[in-house]
Write a protein that holds these residues in place. Sequence first.
Motif, short mmCIF file in Angstrom:
data_model
loop_
_atom_site.label_atom_id
_atom_site.label_comp_id
_atom_site.label_asym_id
_atom_site.label_seq_id
_atom_site.Cartn_x
_atom_site.Cartn_y
_atom_site.Cartn_z
N ARG A 1 -48.55 -95.44 4.47
CA ARG A 1 -47.21 -95.17 4.97
C ARG A 1 -46.93 -93.68 5.05
O ARG A 1 -46.25 -93.22 5.98
N ALA A 2 -47.46 -92.93 4.08
CA ALA A 2 -47.17 -91.50 4.04
C ALA A 2 -47.68 -90.77 5.29
O ALA A 2 -46.88 -90.12 5.98
N PRO A 3 -48.94 -90.88 5.61
CA PRO A 3 -49.40 -90.19 6.83
C PRO A 3 -48.71 -90.72 8.09
O PRO A 3 -48.37 -89.93 8.98
N ILE A 4 -48.48 -92.03 8.14
CA ILE A 4 -47.81 -92.58 9.32
C ILE A 4 -46.42 -91.96 9.47
O ILE A 4 -46.00 -91.56 10.56
N MET A 5 -45.73 -91.86 8.33
CA MET A 5 -44.39 -91.29 8.34
C MET A 5 -44.44 -89.83 8.78
O MET A 5 -43.60 -89.37 9.55
N CYS A 6 -45.43 -89.09 8.27
CA CYS A 6 -45.56 -87.67 8.65
C CYS A 6 -45.76 -87.55 10.16
O CYS A 6 -45.07 -86.77 10.83
N VAL A 7 -46.69 -88.32 10.68
CA VAL A 7 -46.99 -88.26 12.11
C VAL A 7 -45.76 -88.66 12.91
O VAL A 7 -45.33 -87.95 13.85
#
Lengths: 575, 619
Positions: free
Chosen positions: A136-142
Amino acid sequence: MLKLLRLLKPHRTAIAAVLGLLFLQAMADLSLPNLLADIVNNGIASGDVRYILRMGGLMVLIALFGIACSAAGNYLSSGVAFAFGRGLRARVFARVESFSPAEFDRAGTASLITRTTNDVTQVQQSVTLMLSMMVRAPIMCVGGIIMAAERDARLSLVFAAAVPALGLIIAAVMRYALPLFRLIQSRLDGLNLVLREKLSGIRVVRAFGREERERRRFEGASSELLDTSLELASVMAALGPAMMIVMNFTLIAVLWFGSLRVAAGGMRVGDVMAFTQYLMQILFALIMLSMLFIVIPRSQASADRINEVLETEPGIKDPEDPAPSPERRGLVEFRDVSFRYHGAERDAVSGVSFKAGPGELTAVIGGTGSGKSTLAGLVPRFYDAVSGSVLVDGADVRGLTQKDLRSRIGFVPQKATLFTGTVADNVRFGSDGLGEAAVREAAAVAQAEGFVSAMKDGFSSAVSQGGVNLSGGQKQRLAIARAVARKPDIYIFDDSFSALDFRTEAALRAALRKETGGSTVIMVAQRVTSVRDADRIVVLDEGRVAGIGRHRELLETCAVYREIAYSQLSREELE
Amino acid sequence: MSAEDRREAPARHGLFGGGFMRAVEKPKDLRGTMRRMAAYLRPYRARLALMFSLTAAGAVMTTITPKITGLIITKLYHGAAAEVARAPGAAIDFNYILRALLLLAALFLGSALASFVVNRSMAVIAQRTVFRLRLDAGAKLDRLPLSYYDSRPHGEVMSRLTNDIDNIANTLQQGLAQLISSAVGIVGAVAMMLVISPLLTLLTIFTLPLSFGVTVLLAKRSRGYFKDQQRELGRLNGHVEEMYSGHRTVKVFGYEEKAVREFEEINGRLYRAGRMAQFVSGFIFPLMNFINNLGYVAVAVAGGVLVARKRLELGDVQAFIQYIRMFTQPVAQSAGVINSLQSAAASAERVFEILDEEEEPADAPGAAGPEAAEGRVVCEGVRFGYSPDVPVLEGLSIDVKPGQTVAIVGPTGAGKTTLVNLLMRFYDLQGGRITVDGRDVREFRRRDLRGLFGMVLQDTWLFNGTISENIAYGREGAAREEITAAAAAAHADHFIRALPDGYATRLGEEASNLSQGEKQLLTIARAVLADPPMLILDEATSSVDTRTEVLVQKAMKDLMKGRTSFVIAHRLSTIRDAAVILVMNEGRIIEKGDHASLMAAGGFYAEMYRTQFAGEPAA
């Protein structure tokens, strides 16, 4: 860890779906600030309440869409993670079951149990977390950066600077912390070792009055653990605050540069608000990411232990094209057989040759460590001869399938093992679908019928795990009944009368003699009195055959046999 | 690894590690346990108070920041609106914004600093506290009677000193501060919201009870699945344990396929229960997020309308959005924190249980060390049983003169260690007395009494260390020459010198690099070095190869010369030479006497003797 993750391959569509759903959900979360910006920019300024309400309705729909996505994602990901766990567990179990005693003993029972159960659960748990919070973290960042860039490309540069900074912090802390996590694990192992030694040697410790010394060792191990824990804590203490500082100063930058952009007319206030909220979303996703630190090192250790099991090849395999199954007669032949344990310096069994045929009792005797049990284990292929060959019914045991070979054998080990179930289940263990009468009969031969009948439910009485509700002698008799029930062509008793009292042993031998009349019997024994009636006694000394013959002959011709006999019996007893 | 180690399997539950609403073990007496734990934290109370206030201060600072962000937004909004309206002198007040941002920066720095200090400090407090707890528990182990260890698996005791204490540390380190900052955060957020706009607060506060409700509801729903999962996991573990412990039997009876089939069945059930438990409990985060989003929409819409009607500033809407998040987040986390607190309390309870165990009675006052001991041992009417209603010994009287040998014989597992337990005062008598050189053993200090005996048992105990350290265990501060002399006397010198590092060879775990016989020689060397007037020996029967067996025999004989010896005997030659033979069966001493008198009595011993010879029971 990565190696194990390959097991996720069959689930790749599901995983792709999970990632897609999580992305949609992230975008849904991120588009709420967009709508808010619209409300601010278009609704509030013009006082258009209907517009505001319409946007509000749209937001609820988007929120619903978001939760639908994450519910579906969660359903899929929990399925994937648990299917992964199921598959991994089954693989480990099947692999361990395929091990021969050699591989099995090298790892140890307790350790293999832990690997099959806890370690798999640990890895499964980290997969669960990976598929939910960590991705979720990288997806949210992107997603956040995409949204920001779309709203205002120039201000989004602030994000483009902040995200790598965060990555750097996480990487730096990982670099310091991961080795420390590993060190903590080894400190814990050290503490466990000291404790285990202290507990298992408690009588010796007290006998020599060395409590003080043990206490010092324990304190030493404890303070090593303390020091490492404190060192780790001081690194980890910085992680949260450092991440917060980066994110919060990004917020300040957004507000400042946003204000400038608003003044320049490039942005509107609602857009600045949206930016601050993307930031919050990213921040919360990142906080979840810090779980990485707790889960990964622990799972890594588990994964390593699991891999060790999966990479161990079973030492004994079925031949690719097994020999035709020979006629069952019960012939056993050792032809110049030598065997050496893995890593041992000398052979446990060396150059042994003898034949045992149906209707005969062949006894194997020798001092402890002389290779008797090893010899017995070579017949059912617990181990394979290093040189020479073991033949059963004329065929090399390595040419038969294990199933075929073992179906000819009734084996009674030194230490009787019983399983949860009824007494009858235990007797029936190796012979499927055996009738009640046959069970009873086998028990009668093994002198077990008496005590079984005296139990509350007779043959249906429950045996608890490991048979703790039975005495050693009772367990041994049930283990013998189990072998008898198979009506095998070859009986192997590996010193299996040790827990029986003399009277029972005598009665058992008499009954067995009748039952095993036409079978080949190989009996490993410690006591001369147990072997003196044998048709053939094989005397082992340090793995070599010191003599083969009958009791009387050996007393005269075999020095080793005489030595054993004299150490157990007095001269007049032997005459 | 011994079989017991299975129980020390890692069972740590970090704040996150444990998944967050799994069936948590509850402490029996939460309050009492908390109070005792508090006593352990007492030395740090000033520091803890400071940390808690610092935590609260940090939380307050964090609570203020949304309001300031809001003020900036408001200023920006008005400035921009004025510019758009081309009002005279209209401009965004950058001076104001800059000052607000500086204040914001100060608050962020302040709260980050506070949280860093608290994190570090709490770690120190937590780790030092559990360090002390661990040492106390470790020291307690030395004061517990042997009966404590004999009655429970070692793994269980170990698990309490490692996993349980670890669990307490994790919770102390993270849980306490988190609980405080959550509480302050929630209260602060609600207070700020009320100050800004009671009306908007009223419209959005519904998320708070909703979050609580959802957490509780899902916890309840998932409990059943977790129970199923736990049950299947238990079954699976049981199956694995059985199939692995009986590995050879499984193989030789061709049971592997069935074992795998059974495993897959349980594994399948575990999968179904587990994934549902995970799905339901994992649903809490999406739901919280959804509730949070609903709050967001409420603020956006109601706030938007209020701002449009000039009843609220735009910045307040911005602030509200953050406040809502500030309280839904802690609510979702508190379920995890509470679980972890509970499981830590259960762990603490288990540790305190050890601390509360009854200790060995203290040495009698005035108990003194022995003078030069001769080694005369007299038992008078000794009565003993491991449980009071099952006597092992009843009215046992023997008189062993210095240098004599007592042989203890009987079938394996007949409880021959009982005598060791009594002579060494590992257990106390229930009646009668044992004297050494005329003095009741209870009048000795335990240490001194035990120093009178040398002990060489079958289950040789060696620890991780060099060979010389292991031999020197017999006497602290023994010189190198004494150690080698002892090894030589025990016929061990030769094989030790053949090892790669000689006396400096480190023994691995469980001393796996030595044979059983070699290990036994080392323990004999240890006894030689200790040079005690009396001996307790376990004659080797098994797991010794013939050549070493001869050495062990010889070493034992040498050692016994001139010492009063109690021998758990397996050799008829030893038995026949003994002054007294104690015959044990099923845990009790049933006969006593010398060889001739026992044979004449025609009892169990006589029959055993004859059947060993004749191979058939005597008629």
